[in-house]
Design a protein around this motif. Structure first.
Motif: not given
Length: 242
Positions: A32-35, A177-182, A199-201, A234-239
């Motif tokens: 699934k997306p993110g794996q 907002v969902i993000s992947c990057g440096p 925000l998911q990162i 993938v994590f929630k930003a606050e985690e």
């Protein structure tokens, strides 16, 4: 997740930008997306560790990966041709939360765009893409049929906004907002979205095994040290504690 490596036949291994390749494989693949998958394409050579590569697309068992040539392992993969095979372990890690939101921004930095195409295809609701690059943009055309708006930035100003992609994102326009990057970009997004929107990162980190055994990709979270390859990526930003 499968507990052993399986072979995939290469259908396409095409250079699409400087050091960036699109790889398509035929085989019994899921995810699934993110794996991601751990990928290796060498035998009888130096004992390289496999490389983690995010799922960029999956349709009828055909797996699409996008990768950047950054070392000897990915260089070997880039030289493989149609009909050659690769060994893959996966799908691994956690995926994105696909709960429907009315308005979503997906934000990438560089090769972080890789898992976001599959995500864009699966998301429900209105989706906009924000992609940042150093110089040369790539892969954004693939998103046109799945999103509302494409926003691009380059640090040298050659395409789109001159500067960073976080400079043109207004998080208050979105429910998620969902993000992947440096990590530098992720840190900026965390501050930008704080107290404004969810925000998911997807975290980037060096991985040796991909299955959580070696503990080499741990990061600090509110629950303690966790593995990017297992509890993430993938994590929630606050985690996450930066």
């Amino acid at each position: 997740m499968k507990d052993s490596y399986v072979d995939g036949e290469i259908l396409l291994n095409k250079k699409i930008s400087t050091n960036i390749y699109q790889l398509k494989l035929k085989g019994d693949f899921k995810g699934k997306p993110g794996q991601f998958y751990m990928v290796k394409g060498w035998s009888g050579k130096d004992p390289f560790l496999p490389r983690p590569i995010s799922i960029s697309g999956l349709e009828d068992g055909q797996l699409t990966l996008l990768y950047e040539v950054v070392g000897r392992g990915t260089h070997i993969i880039s030289e493989l041709k149609e009909g050659d095979s690769l060994s893959l372990l996966g799908p691994l890690g956690s995926g994105f939360d696909l709960e429907k939101q009315e308005k979503v921004a997906i934000v990438s930095g560089g090769i972080g765009i890789a898992p976001l195409l599959y995500l864009a295809k699966e998301l429900k609701g209105s989706v906009d893409l924000y992609s940042g690059f150093r110089e040369e943009s790539y892969y954004t055309e693939e998103f046109k049929d799945y999103i509302e708006e494409i926003n691009i930035s380059t640090e040298d100003g050659s395409v789109g906004h001159k500067g960073y992609i976080t400079e043109i994102l207004n998080p208050e326009d979105y429910d998620l907002v969902i993000s992947c990057g440096p990590e530098e970009m992720i840190r900026a997004l965390v501050q930008l979205c704080k107290d404004k929107t969810k925000l998911q990162i997807s975290m980037e980190n060096r991985m040796a095994c991909g299955i959580g055994a070696c503990m080499g990709c741990t990061i600090e979270t509110v629950r303690g040290m966790e593995r990017v390859c297992k509890e993430g990526p993938v994590f929630k930003a606050e985690e996450v504690i930066f």
